[in-house]
Design an enzyme around this catalytic site. Structure first.
Site, mmCIF file in Angstrom:
data_model
loop_
_atom_site.group_PDB
_atom_site.id
_atom_site.type_symbol
_atom_site.label_atom_id
_atom_site.label_comp_id
_atom_site.label_asym_id
_atom_site.label_seq_id
_atom_site.Cartn_x
_atom_site.Cartn_y
_atom_site.Cartn_z
ATOM 1 C CB SER A 17 -5.006 -5.122 4.534
ATOM 2 O OG SER A 17 -5.109 -6.242 3.956
ATOM 3 C CD GLU B 190 -10.759 -2.645 4.122
ATOM 4 O OE1 GLU B 190 -10.659 -2.993 3.430
ATOM 5 O OE2 GLU B 190 -9.474 -3.350 5.085
ATOM 6 C CG HIS C 62 -8.007 -2.956 1.097
ATOM 7 N ND1 HIS C 62 -7.920 -3.307 1.708
ATOM 8 C CD2 HIS C 62 -6.160 -3.440 0.606
ATOM 9 C CE1 HIS C 62 -7.492 -4.620 2.400
ATOM 10 N NE2 HIS C 62 -6.672 -4.641 1.822
#
Length: 308
Positions: free
Chosen positions: A116, A213, A278
């Protein structure tokens, strides 16, 4: 693009430092994650400011200087074999330039784990230290705490990396068919775009297998992000692309249209739904290793184990 230096795999009893480079960490989730690590016969040590809260900005795990000091001390401790992030959120960009990268290089290769917002640190380790890093679940992340597949894939990567040289997505399929070879890189695509123009940014993804992502980015924002990377020439001669999870980004059919429009013209294989990021049951992906991507089969086969 060349393969990077692989850190050594972990052994039972290894000391693992847990740091918070980005957002604040829920204490109960941190404790649960530490218990899981102890169950793997690791020795987790928590950095002094992991549970801090910034006095003014509640989205930060304490002051930038304190988060950087925790990270620096953990990495340069000769007793520490790995540095794991407690969570993502936001804040790594604010502290990455406060780190002493000469000292980090001198401390030698170690395992680094996170995803992330931690994308900013993955890129820094690649460009400033030349080290392979692991894009995978964090200690206080819900998926790590609740999902057995996530736990097992990370455990195997850390201790028995030769057993997970072929990464297979049970949901993966070809957006653009074909095979490609290159060196893995990637993370949150919004963070990769935000890195453009900074002093130590990677010049391009040329020759790379790009795994991207994100979370909470609507279709038009993903269009903007990918368009920026295209206009900047950053995607010129990329070898292949794997698309991971897109949680809270809107209906996937809308996203798929953007991906086909923005990435389909690159003339390289693109696999979708590859199962990292995620999502539930997320795979641990090493960045900086040579590999082959097969979009038809939904596989990423590493040339060598993620860790030495």
């Amino acid at each position: 693009m060349k393969s990077l230096i692989r850190p050594a795999r972990l052994a039972p009893g290894a000391r693992v430092a847990v740091v918070s480079p980005s957002g604040p960490v829920p204490e109960e989730r941190l404790e649960a994650g530490l218990d899981l690590l102890r169950g793997w016969d690791l020795d987790p040590v928590v950095a002094p400011h992991v549970l801090d809260r910034h006095a003014e900005f509640n989205y930060l795990a304490g002051a930038d200087a304190d988060r950087a000091a925790d990270f620096q001390a953990a990495w340069c401790d000769p007793e520490v074999a790995a540095v794991f992030c407690a969570r993502g959120g936001y804040g790594a960009q604010r502290m990455v330039d406060l780190l002493d990268w000469d000292a980090i290089r001198s401390a030698g290769p170690k395992v680094f784990l996170g995803f992330s917002d931690i994308t900013a640190l993955h890129e820094a380790f690649a460009t400033r230290a030349g080290l392979v890093t692991l894009h995978g679940p964090m200690v206080a992340a819900v998926d790590f705490l609740k999902n057995a597949r996530t736990q097992e894939h990370l455990r195997a990567t850390l201790f028995e990396p030769e057993t997970v040289r072929t990464l297979t997505s049970v949901t993966g399929g070809a957006l653009v068919p074909g095979r490609a070879r290159g060196v893995t890189l990637g993370g949150c695509v919004s963070l990769l775009a935000a890195d453009r123009g900074t002093p130590h940014a990677r010049a391009s993804a040329r020759g790379g297998l790009l795994l991207i992502e994100d979370i909470g980015e609507e279709a038009y924002r993903l269009d903007r992000i990918l368009t920026q990377l295209l206009r900047a020439g950053w995607l010129d001669s990329v070898a292949g692309i794997a698309l991971g999870s897109w949680v809270d980004c809107g209906p996937y059919e809308s996203l798929r249209a953007v991906f086909a429009d923005r990435l389909g013209g690159l003339g390289v294989p693109v696999v979708e739904h590859f199962g990292f990021g995620h999502c539930e049951g997320a795979l641990t992906i090493p960045f900086g290793v040579g590999a082959e991507l097969d979009s038809d089969e939904g596989t990423l086969t590493l040339d060598e184990p993620a860790l030495a």
